[in-house]
Motif scaffolding. Structure first.
Motif, PDB file in Angstrom:
ATOM      1  N   ALA A  29       0.815  -1.205   0.000  1.00 46.21           N
ATOM      2  CA  ALA A  29       0.000   0.000   0.000  1.00 46.21           C
ATOM      3  C   ALA A  29       0.856   1.264   0.000  1.00 46.21           C
ATOM      4  CB  ALA A  29      -0.940  -0.001   1.204  1.00 46.21           C
ATOM      5  N   ALA A  30       1.908   1.298   0.803  1.00 51.16           N
ATOM      6  CA  ALA A  30       2.783   2.478   0.858  1.00 51.16           C
ATOM      7  C   ALA A  30       3.489   2.681  -0.480  1.00 51.16           C
ATOM      8  CB  ALA A  30       3.804   2.315   1.990  1.00 51.16           C
ATOM      9  N   GLY A  31       3.918   1.581  -1.094  1.00 47.60           N
ATOM     10  CA  GLY A  31       4.585   1.678  -2.381  1.00 47.60           C
ATOM     11  C   GLY A  31       3.651   2.165  -3.475  1.00 47.60           C
ATOM     12  N   MET A  32       2.412   1.699  -3.459  1.00 42.36           N
ATOM     13  CA  MET A  32       1.426   2.145  -4.447  1.00 42.36           C
ATOM     14  C   MET A  32       1.105   3.630  -4.263  1.00 42.36           C
ATOM     15  SD  MET A  32      -0.396   1.351  -7.090  1.00 42.36           S
ATOM     16  CE  MET A  32      -0.577  -0.444  -7.158  1.00 42.36           C
ATOM     17  N   LEU A  33       1.012   4.071  -3.013  1.00 38.04           N
ATOM     18  CA  LEU A  33       0.750   5.488  -2.755  1.00 38.04           C
ATOM     19  C   LEU A  33       1.884   6.348  -3.307  1.00 38.04           C
ATOM     20  CD1 LEU A  33      -0.788   7.814  -1.406  1.00 38.04           C
ATOM     21  CD2 LEU A  33       0.467   7.298   0.708  1.00 38.04           C
ATOM     22  N   LYS A  34       3.121   5.972  -3.041  1.00 40.73           N
ATOM     23  CA  LYS A  34       4.261   6.727  -3.544  1.00 40.73           C
ATOM     24  C   LYS A  34       4.265   6.753  -5.073  1.00 40.73           C
ATOM     25  CE  LYS A  34       9.312   7.039  -3.385  1.00 40.73           C
ATOM     26  NZ  LYS A  34      10.584   6.428  -2.862  1.00 40.73           N
ATOM     27  N   CYS A  35       3.935   5.623  -5.681  1.00 41.93           N
ATOM     28  CA  CYS A  35       3.879   5.522  -7.138  1.00 41.93           C
ATOM     29  C   CYS A  35       2.854   6.512  -7.706  1.00 41.93           C
ATOM     30  CB  CYS A  35       3.532   4.094  -7.528  1.00 41.93           C
ATOM     31  SG  CYS A  35       3.228   3.842  -9.290  1.00 41.93           S
ATOM     32  N   ILE A  36       1.647   6.514  -7.144  1.00 44.32           N
ATOM     33  CA  ILE A  36       0.590   7.396  -7.646  1.00 44.32           C
ATOM     34  C   ILE A  36       0.957   8.858  -7.424  1.00 44.32           C
ATOM     35  CG2 ILE A  36      -1.801   8.117  -7.259  1.00 44.32           C
ATOM     36  CD1 ILE A  36      -2.552   5.207  -6.882  1.00 44.32           C
ATOM     37  N   GLN A  37       1.581   9.165  -6.293  1.00 46.41           N
ATOM     38  CA  GLN A  37       1.979  10.551  -6.022  1.00 46.41           C
ATOM     39  C   GLN A  37       3.054  11.024  -6.987  1.00 46.41           C
ATOM     40  OE1 GLN A  37       2.915  10.163  -1.833  1.00 46.41           O
ATOM     41  NE2 GLN A  37       0.900  10.933  -1.207  1.00 46.41           N
ATOM     42  N   ARG A  38       3.968  10.163  -7.352  1.00 44.49           N
ATOM     43  CA  ARG A  38       4.971  10.524  -8.361  1.00 44.49           C
ATOM     44  C   ARG A  38       4.302  10.754  -9.720  1.00 44.49           C
ATOM     45  NH1 ARG A  38      10.145   6.601  -8.334  1.00 44.49           N
ATOM     46  NH2 ARG A  38      10.562   7.857 -10.223  1.00 44.49           N
ATOM     47  N   ASP A  53      -4.554   7.263   2.951  1.00 40.57           N
ATOM     48  CA  ASP A  53      -4.063   8.222   1.945  1.00 40.57           C
ATOM     49  C   ASP A  53      -4.186   7.645   0.544  1.00 40.57           C
ATOM     50  OD1 ASP A  53      -3.429  10.145   3.849  1.00 40.57           O
ATOM     51  OD2 ASP A  53      -1.381   9.380   4.128  1.00 40.57           O
ATOM     52  N   LEU A  54      -3.930   6.360   0.410  1.00 40.68           N
ATOM     53  CA  LEU A  54      -4.100   5.702  -0.882  1.00 40.68           C
ATOM     54  C   LEU A  54      -5.579   5.622  -1.247  1.00 40.68           C
ATOM     55  CD1 LEU A  54      -2.956   4.129  -3.305  1.00 40.68           C
ATOM     56  CD2 LEU A  54      -3.081   2.049  -1.885  1.00 40.68           C
ATOM     57  N   ALA A  55      -6.427   5.337  -0.266  1.00 41.61           N
ATOM     58  CA  ALA A  55      -7.866   5.199  -0.515  1.00 41.61           C
ATOM     59  C   ALA A  55      -8.474   6.475  -1.073  1.00 41.61           C
ATOM     60  CB  ALA A  55      -8.574   4.795   0.778  1.00 41.61           C
ATOM     61  N   ARG A  56      -7.841   7.616  -0.786  1.00 42.99           N
ATOM     62  CA  ARG A  56      -8.342   8.897  -1.322  1.00 42.99           C
ATOM     63  C   ARG A  56      -8.368   8.898  -2.848  1.00 42.99           C
ATOM     64  NH1 ARG A  56      -7.203  14.133  -2.588  1.00 42.99           N
ATOM     65  NH2 ARG A  56      -4.985  13.773  -2.939  1.00 42.99           N
ATOM     66  N   TYR A  57      -7.489   8.097  -3.458  1.00 40.45           N
ATOM     67  CA  TYR A  57      -7.409   8.042  -4.926  1.00 40.45           C
ATOM     68  C   TYR A  57      -8.386   7.031  -5.529  1.00 40.45           C
ATOM     69  CZ  TYR A  57      -3.167  10.872  -4.572  1.00 40.45           C
ATOM     70  OH  TYR A  57      -2.275  11.883  -4.311  1.00 40.45           O
ATOM     71  N   THR A  58      -9.235   6.442  -4.708  1.00 41.93           N
ATOM     72  CA  THR A  58     -10.174   5.426  -5.194  1.00 41.93           C
ATOM     73  C   THR A  58     -10.995   5.894  -6.401  1.00 41.93           C
ATOM     74  OG1 THR A  58     -10.327   4.351  -3.035  1.00 41.93           O
ATOM     75  CG2 THR A  58     -12.142   3.967  -4.575  1.00 41.93           C
ATOM     76  N   LEU A  95      -7.554  14.389  -8.901  1.00 43.98           N
ATOM     77  CA  LEU A  95      -8.942  14.324  -8.447  1.00 43.98           C
ATOM     78  C   LEU A  95      -9.696  15.650  -8.605  1.00 43.98           C
ATOM     79  CD1 LEU A  95      -8.442  12.228  -5.199  1.00 43.98           C
ATOM     80  CD2 LEU A  95      -9.650  11.488  -7.252  1.00 43.98           C
ATOM     81  N   SER A  96      -9.025  16.686  -9.067  1.00 42.55           N
ATOM     82  CA  SER A  96      -9.684  17.996  -9.147  1.00 42.55           C
ATOM     83  C   SER A  96     -10.576  18.126 -10.371  1.00 42.55           C
ATOM     84  CB  SER A  96      -8.646  19.113  -9.166  1.00 42.55           C
ATOM     85  OG  SER A  96      -7.805  18.985 -10.304  1.00 42.55           O
ATOM     86  N   SER A  97     -10.250  17.414 -11.426  1.00 42.42           N
ATOM     87  CA  SER A  97     -10.976  17.569 -12.684  1.00 42.42           C
ATOM     88  C   SER A  97     -12.392  17.020 -12.573  1.00 42.42           C
ATOM     89  CB  SER A  97     -10.239  16.862 -13.816  1.00 42.42           C
ATOM     90  OG  SER A  97     -10.923  17.007 -15.030  1.00 42.42           O
ATOM     91  N   THR A  98     -13.369  17.873 -12.841  1.00 42.38           N
ATOM     92  CA  THR A  98     -14.778  17.495 -12.716  1.00 42.38           C
ATOM     93  C   THR A  98     -15.264  16.876 -14.019  1.00 42.38           C
ATOM     94  OG1 THR A  98     -15.071  19.384 -11.255  1.00 42.38           O
ATOM     95  CG2 THR A  98     -17.060  18.363 -12.100  1.00 42.38           C
ATOM     96  N   PRO A  99     -16.012  15.766 -13.975  1.00 42.14           N
ATOM     97  CA  PRO A  99     -16.576  15.213 -15.215  1.00 42.14           C
ATOM     98  C   PRO A  99     -17.407  16.264 -15.944  1.00 42.14           C
ATOM     99  CG  PRO A  99     -16.922  13.711 -13.368  1.00 42.14           C
ATOM    100  CD  PRO A  99     -16.390  14.988 -12.785  1.00 42.14           C
ATOM    101  N   LEU A 100     -17.441  16.165 -17.258  1.00 42.92           N
ATOM    102  CA  LEU A 100     -18.131  17.181 -18.053  1.00 42.92           C
ATOM    103  C   LEU A 100     -19.586  17.349 -17.644  1.00 42.92           C
ATOM    104  CD1 LEU A 100     -16.731  16.516 -21.630  1.00 42.92           C
ATOM    105  CD2 LEU A 100     -16.081  18.289 -20.025  1.00 42.92           C
ATOM    106  N   ALA A 153     -15.543  19.210  -4.145  1.00 38.71           N
ATOM    107  CA  ALA A 153     -15.302  17.779  -4.351  1.00 38.71           C
ATOM    108  C   ALA A 153     -14.611  17.491  -5.676  1.00 38.71           C
ATOM    109  CB  ALA A 153     -16.616  17.008  -4.268  1.00 38.71           C
ATOM    110  N   GLY A 154     -14.694  18.431  -6.632  1.00 38.04           N
ATOM    111  CA  GLY A 154     -14.060  18.190  -7.925  1.00 38.04           C
ATOM    112  C   GLY A 154     -14.543  16.902  -8.553  1.00 38.04           C
ATOM    113  N   GLY A 155     -13.594  16.043  -8.911  1.00 38.44           N
ATOM    114  CA  GLY A 155     -13.941  14.751  -9.513  1.00 38.44           C
ATOM    115  C   GLY A 155     -13.845  13.601  -8.536  1.00 38.44           C
ATOM    116  N   SER A 156     -13.902  13.909  -7.234  1.00 37.61           N
ATOM    117  CA  SER A 156     -13.704  12.860  -6.232  1.00 37.61           C
ATOM    118  C   SER A 156     -14.977  12.098  -5.894  1.00 37.61           C
ATOM    119  CB  SER A 156     -13.134  13.469  -4.940  1.00 37.61           C
ATOM    120  OG  SER A 156     -14.083  14.321  -4.311  1.00 37.61           O
ATOM    121  N   LYS A 157     -16.121  12.543  -6.421  1.00 42.33           N
ATOM    122  CA  LYS A 157     -17.383  11.875  -6.118  1.00 42.33           C
ATOM    123  C   LYS A 157     -18.233  11.742  -7.374  1.00 42.33           C
ATOM    124  CE  LYS A 157     -17.665  13.498  -1.290  1.00 42.33           C
ATOM    125  NZ  LYS A 157     -18.483  14.264  -0.308  1.00 42.33           N
ATOM    126  N   HIS A 158     -19.101  10.743  -7.397  1.00 41.04           N
ATOM    127  CA  HIS A 158     -20.039  10.501  -8.484  1.00 41.04           C
ATOM    128  C   HIS A 158     -21.195  11.495  -8.380  1.00 41.04           C
ATOM    129  CE1 HIS A 158     -23.233   8.250 -10.692  1.00 41.04           C
ATOM    130  NE2 HIS A 158     -22.208   7.854 -11.436  1.00 41.04           N
TER     131      HIS A 158
END
Length: 610
Positions: free
Chosen positions: A70-79, A149-154, A420-425, A568-573
């Motif tokens: 999980a920590a490695g995946m978080l670092k990967c996504i942040q990079r 922190d990783l779950a935030r990118y779900t 996660l900031s980009s809002t769906p059209l 919320a940007g694009g973080s929610k449906h």
């Protein structure tokens, strides 16, 4: 889906500088918040970092994603997110410079060179979404559950994995990424530069596209007719080129969709928007069913006001008799919008204020400048930029309110970070249309008499018809065009016929369609740049009409819930975002609420005739 090279979607063309006089001191962009220059130390360092980091990222993670904890995946996504931020910053700078003057060859070359280099740099990143999609569901869910922190990118992970059934081989995905520069991107640029170079002879004047289109709302009917004939003549002269561009892009899309196994030409857009096809279909069906009580009824009323038994296409945007054509000075436009925003919430006005005094708006009409208007979020550690072509009309005030709403939304959503900031059209038009509605209601409340109220109501109805009815008609045109293109290349006449098949249905029996109007599909950039984008406008308008009805009911916490939704940007449906307001876009009756608001305004206009 994770995108290795952000590219802003905007509407372009050129405007005529001589129309820009007399509106006050119009603001211009200060792009130094992105980069101070095109060849300085900062952009040079960022390009060098991007090249190195893309290669290092691929070296560190390709073939290894499934083995990360999980920590490695978080670092990967942040990079990965940081790569997106730097490439987005560079392309925003290059793109905005270009849109300030699309006929400047240096600006065009700089944008093209940056796009080409970043495409090359980011090719090694293509593996990322492909490998992410190959991770077993249970294993990925375990990672997400193990690290908050990783779950935030779900949301972005789920959006990426929605494309899993349509994913191609790694080699094919890399090929498609590389060839995009000479594929769709090149055809888009050909369209943009062709449109920017066109000139139209109206009387003794030689105008370019936006100035000619502007005449379609001129008070003088002869000027409107002359502009329409000038447009149709030039479009006809260039129709083979526009048909070639349209055919090629539609075929390219069909080929890629077929290889991916996407079920319909629209499916990719729906997936990108994170919206179910049945929701879009319910919207489309509700609007088409409402044509008679909306556009047909309104245009019949307008024909009566204009003293016409039948309307020509050049009468559609005609100003009403006794319409106030007084030029609105820039400072007055700013005050109208800011007063409306402030009355809703001081917080909204506070967020909007820097756009006016920090070089975040480019308002003037200048040679070579892209036409229309947009708000571009750039990247989350800078700020949005708003482009206008301000001509002092009341409609331009509404455009300012609209684009400033986008800007406020983008500022609030920036806290979600780059991915996660980009809002769906489908939700991206919410704040813009809501900002327009606030400004309209403020003006309506201050109308000095019934005649002024009538003009305001009619103008708003026309805008809503253009946003809802016209855009769904455009969507139907695209659906029919892509379906027909699947059977073979389309001649210009066949495309013209498809265009006309939706015009009469949507505009109504009061219109007479003269020769030449059949080519007017050719100049609409959304068909070229963003296939099936157009339904987002109708989605946004219907959503805001329902949302505004909730606001008028007077809930004390509406503003807080509204800002929370935008943040919320694009973080929610969309279901999750609308639930606090008691709204559900998947309910077919939802769309009837928004359409009923338009119908009620037409009811009021008809009552004024009694």
């Amino acid at each position: 889906m994770f995108h290795p090279m952000p590219r802003p979607e905007m509407t372009f063309d050129a405007r005529d500088a001589q129309n820009a006089d007399g509106f006050g001191d119009l603001p211009e962009w200060d792009l130094s918040d992105l980069y101070p220059d095109t060849d300085g130390e900062k952009i040079t360092q960022d390009m060098a970092w991007l090249e190195t980091e893309c290669a290092a990222f691929a070296n560190d993670y390709e073939g290894k994603l499934a083995s990360l904890d999980a920590a490695g995946m978080l670092k990967c996504i942040q990079r990965y997110e940081q790569i997106q931020a730097i490439s987005g910053r560079i392309m925003s700078f290059a793109g905005l410079r270009y849109y300030q003057n699309t006929t400047d060859t240096e600006r065009a070359k700089f944008m093209s060179d940056m796009q080409g280099k970043i495409t090359d740099f980011s090719t090694p990143l293509v593996f990322f979404s492909l490998e992410l999609n190959r991770i077993d569901d249970d294993a990925l869910n375990a990672l997400l559950a193990a690290n908050d922190d990783l779950a935030r990118y779900t949301p972005i992970i789920e959006k990426t994995r929605a494309m899993k059934p349509y994913q191609l081989s790694d080699e094919m995905e890399k090929f498609l990424h590389d060839q995009s520069v000479v594929g769709a991107t090149a055809w888009n640029r050909l369209f943009d530069e062709t449109m920017a170079s066109l000139t139209f002879i109206v009387g003794n004047d030689e105008l370019n596209l936006e100035a000619t289109l502007n005449l379609l709302s001129d008070p003088d009917r002869e000027n409107r007719e002359a502009a329409t004939h000038a447009l149709s003549a030039v479009f006809a002269d260039n129709i083979n080129l526009f048909a070639r561009i349209t055919n090629t892009l539609a075929k390219e899309k069909e080929i890629e969709d077929r290889w991916r196994g996407l079920p319909t030409p629209q499916a990719g857009r729906h997936l990108a928007n994170h919206v179910e096809p049945e929701v879009v279909q319910a919207l489309r069906d509700a609007v088409v069913a409402a044509y008679p009580k909306l556009s047909h009824r309104y245009y019949a009323l307008k024909a009566k006001w204009l003293g016409l038994e039948t309307m020509q296409t050049w009468d559609r945007n005609a100003p009403l008799p006794r319409e106030d054509n007084t030029v609105v000075q820039w400072d007055d436009a700013k005050k109208m919008v800011m007063d409306a925003y402030g009355a809703f919430s001081p917080k909204m006005a506070e967020i909007a204020e820097p756009f006016f005094n920090k070089g975040w708006i480019d308002a003037g009409v200048k040679p070579g400048k892209a036409p229309g208007a947009f708000a571009h979020p750039t990247v989350t550690d800078v700020h949005p930029y708003v482009m206008l072509n301000y001509l002092g009309k009341q409609r331009d005030v509404m455009t300012l309110a609209h684009e400033l709403g986008h800007g406020v939304h983008q500022v609030l959503a920036a806290g979600q970070g780059e991915l996660l900031s980009s809002t769906p059209l489908t939700l991206a038009e919410t704040a813009s249309v809501f900002g327009e509605m606030l400004t309209f209601r403020k003006l309506l409340d201050n109308a000095p008499d019934q005649a002024a109220r009538k003009i305001l109501l009619a103008g708003k109805v026309e805008d809503m018809i253009n946003t809802v009815v016209r855009q769904i008609a455009f969507y139907d045109f695209e659906c029919k065009l892509h379906a027909a293109r699947a059977d073979g290349e389309l001649t210009p006449d066949q495309i013209n016929d498809i265009w006309m098949s939706v015009q009469g249905e949507s505009l109504g029996p009061v219109f007479e369609f003269g020769d030449g109007y059949e080519t007017f599909w050719a100049y609409i950039p959304h068909f070229i740049h963003s296939p099936f984008y157009v339904y987002a406008y109708a989605f946004g308008d219907g959503l805001v009409n329902a949302l505004y009805a909730v606001y008028e009911e007077g809930g004390a916490d509406f503003q807080d819930k509204y800002f929370e939704m935008l943040s919320a940007g694009g973080s929610k449906h969309h279901k999750e975002l609308l639930a606090p307001f008691g709204l559900d876009a998947s309910d077919p009756k939802f769309w009837d609420k928004g359409l009923s608001l338009i119908s009620s305004m037409i009811d009021e206009l008809e009552a004024m005739e009694d």
